[in-house]
Design a protein around this motif. Structure first.
Motif, PDB file in Angstrom:
ATOM      1  N   MET A 140       0.838  -1.182   0.000  1.00 14.94           N
ATOM      2  CA  MET A 140       0.000   0.000   0.000  1.00 14.94           C
ATOM      3  C   MET A 140       0.875   1.234   0.000  1.00 14.94           C
ATOM      4  N   SER A 141       0.557   2.172  -0.843  1.00 17.38           N
ATOM      5  CA  SER A 141       1.308   3.422  -0.837  1.00 17.38           C
ATOM      6  C   SER A 141       0.366   4.572  -0.502  1.00 17.38           C
ATOM      7  N   TYR A 142       0.954   5.620   0.047  1.00 22.94           N
ATOM      8  CA  TYR A 142       0.187   6.779   0.469  1.00 22.94           C
ATOM      9  C   TYR A 142       0.277   7.891  -0.569  1.00 22.94           C
ATOM     10  N   PRO A 143      -0.789   8.712  -0.682  1.00 23.22           N
ATOM     11  CA  PRO A 143      -0.705   9.902  -1.534  1.00 23.22           C
ATOM     12  C   PRO A 143       0.207  10.934  -0.867  1.00 23.22           C
ATOM     13  N   SER A 144       0.400  12.055  -1.489  1.00 21.95           N
ATOM     14  CA  SER A 144       1.351  13.031  -0.967  1.00 21.95           C
ATOM     15  C   SER A 144       0.891  13.727   0.311  1.00 21.95           C
ATOM     16  N   ARG A 145      -0.398  13.636   0.621  1.00 19.78           N
ATOM     17  CA  ARG A 145      -0.922  14.263   1.835  1.00 19.78           C
ATOM     18  C   ARG A 145      -1.738  13.254   2.623  1.00 19.78           C
ATOM     19  N   VAL A 146      -1.416  13.171   3.932  1.00 18.96           N
ATOM     20  CA  VAL A 146      -2.079  12.199   4.792  1.00 18.96           C
ATOM     21  C   VAL A 146      -2.590  12.900   6.050  1.00 18.96           C
ATOM     22  N   VAL A 147      -3.765  12.481   6.487  1.00 15.92           N
ATOM     23  CA  VAL A 147      -4.317  12.922   7.764  1.00 15.92           C
ATOM     24  C   VAL A 147      -4.307  11.710   8.684  1.00 15.92           C
ATOM     25  N   LEU A 148      -3.531  11.800   9.755  1.00 21.85           N
ATOM     26  CA  LEU A 148      -3.439  10.715  10.733  1.00 21.85           C
ATOM     27  C   LEU A 148      -4.437  11.000  11.840  1.00 21.85           C
ATOM     28  N   ARG A 149      -5.450  10.134  11.946  1.00 19.60           N
ATOM     29  CA  ARG A 149      -6.522  10.325  12.921  1.00 19.60           C
ATOM     30  C   ARG A 149      -6.189   9.587  14.216  1.00 19.60           C
ATOM     31  N   LEU A 150      -6.285  10.319  15.312  1.00 21.00           N
ATOM     32  CA  LEU A 150      -6.068   9.758  16.638  1.00 21.00           C
ATOM     33  C   LEU A 150      -7.406   9.395  17.252  1.00 21.00           C
ATOM     34  N   PRO A 151      -7.432   8.488  18.221  1.00 20.29           N
ATOM     35  CA  PRO A 151      -6.297   7.862  18.898  1.00 20.29           C
ATOM     36  C   PRO A 151      -5.703   6.718  18.074  1.00 20.29           C
ATOM     37  N   LEU A 152      -4.453   6.403  18.399  1.00 23.97           N
ATOM     38  CA  LEU A 152      -3.774   5.278  17.766  1.00 23.97           C
ATOM     39  C   LEU A 152      -4.139   3.990  18.489  1.00 23.97           C
ATOM     40  N   SER A 153      -4.255   2.924  17.739  1.00 27.83           N
ATOM     41  CA  SER A 153      -4.497   1.627  18.376  1.00 27.83           C
ATOM     42  C   SER A 153      -3.219   1.105  19.019  1.00 27.83           C
ATOM     43  N   ASN A 154      -2.070   1.482  18.440  1.00 26.52           N
ATOM     44  CA  ASN A 154      -0.775   1.018  18.932  1.00 26.52           C
ATOM     45  C   ASN A 154       0.286   2.016  18.476  1.00 26.52           C
ATOM     46  N   GLU A 155       0.867   2.730  19.412  1.00 25.18           N
ATOM     47  CA  GLU A 155       1.868   3.751  19.083  1.00 25.18           C
ATOM     48  C   GLU A 155       3.097   3.157  18.407  1.00 25.18           C
ATOM     49  N   ASP A 156       3.360   1.873  18.612  1.00 22.09           N
ATOM     50  CA  ASP A 156       4.508   1.218  17.989  1.00 22.09           C
ATOM     51  C   ASP A 156       4.382   1.174  16.462  1.00 22.09           C
ATOM     52  N   LEU A 157       3.189   1.350  15.941  1.00 21.27           N
ATOM     53  CA  LEU A 157       2.974   1.335  14.490  1.00 21.27           C
ATOM     54  C   LEU A 157       3.468   2.611  13.817  1.00 21.27           C
ATOM     55  N   LEU A 158       3.757   3.644  14.606  1.00 14.62           N
ATOM     56  CA  LEU A 158       4.173   4.922  14.035  1.00 14.62           C
ATOM     57  C   LEU A 158       5.454   4.823  13.214  1.00 14.62           C
ATOM     58  N   SER A 159       6.439   4.087  13.691  1.00 14.15           N
ATOM     59  CA  SER A 159       7.722   4.034  12.976  1.00 14.15           C
ATOM     60  C   SER A 159       7.559   3.403  11.596  1.00 14.15           C
ATOM     61  N   VAL A 160       6.780   2.354  11.483  1.00 16.76           N
ATOM     62  CA  VAL A 160       6.533   1.725  10.176  1.00 16.76           C
ATOM     63  C   VAL A 160       5.771   2.691   9.268  1.00 16.76           C
ATOM     64  N   PHE A 161       4.768   3.368   9.836  1.00 15.75           N
ATOM     65  CA  PHE A 161       3.988   4.349   9.087  1.00 15.75           C
ATOM     66  C   PHE A 161       4.882   5.466   8.543  1.00 15.75           C
ATOM     67  N   VAL A 162       5.741   6.020   9.393  1.00 10.75           N
ATOM     68  CA  VAL A 162       6.620   7.119   8.982  1.00 10.75           C
ATOM     69  C   VAL A 162       7.576   6.664   7.883  1.00 10.75           C
TER      70      VAL A 162
END
Length: 96
Positions: A1-23
């Motif tokens: 899966m690839s992201y478009p050039s602009r993303v809105v990250l909606r909180l709350p996160l289910s797992n903060e550990d997922l942030l590094s993979v997302f980034v």
């Protein structure tokens, strides 16, 4: 899966550990804006900024981040839609 050039990250996160993979995926996909919306947005934005910076040796690692704790998802989508970007005009909402 690839992201478009602009993303809105909606909180709350289910797992903060997922942030590094997302980034890392956002950097690979050349995302230009990550707009964080919801309670605690400023803290998550700071974490994303630290992940993007890494060890500071790679100046190609760059993405603009914004935080929107007191705005609705719809308001942030509108903001992101107007973000000056020469590439893809779509905006994606992301839930982690």
């Amino acid at each position: 899966m690839s992201y478009p050039s602009r993303v809105v990250l909606r909180l709350p996160l289910s797992n903060e550990d997922l942030l590094s993979v997302f980034v890392e995926q956002c950097l690979r996909d050349r995302v230009t804006l990550i707009a964080v919306v919801g309670e605690g947005a400023a803290r998550i934005e700071d974490i994303i900024d630290e992940l993007v910076l890494g060890d500071g040796t790679d100046d190609r690692r760059f993405v603009v981040t914004t935080s929107h704790a007191n705005e609705t998802v719809e308001e942030v989508l509108e903001f992101a839609g107007f973000w000056n970007d020469e590439g893809d005009r779509s905006v994606q909402i992301v839930n982690l």
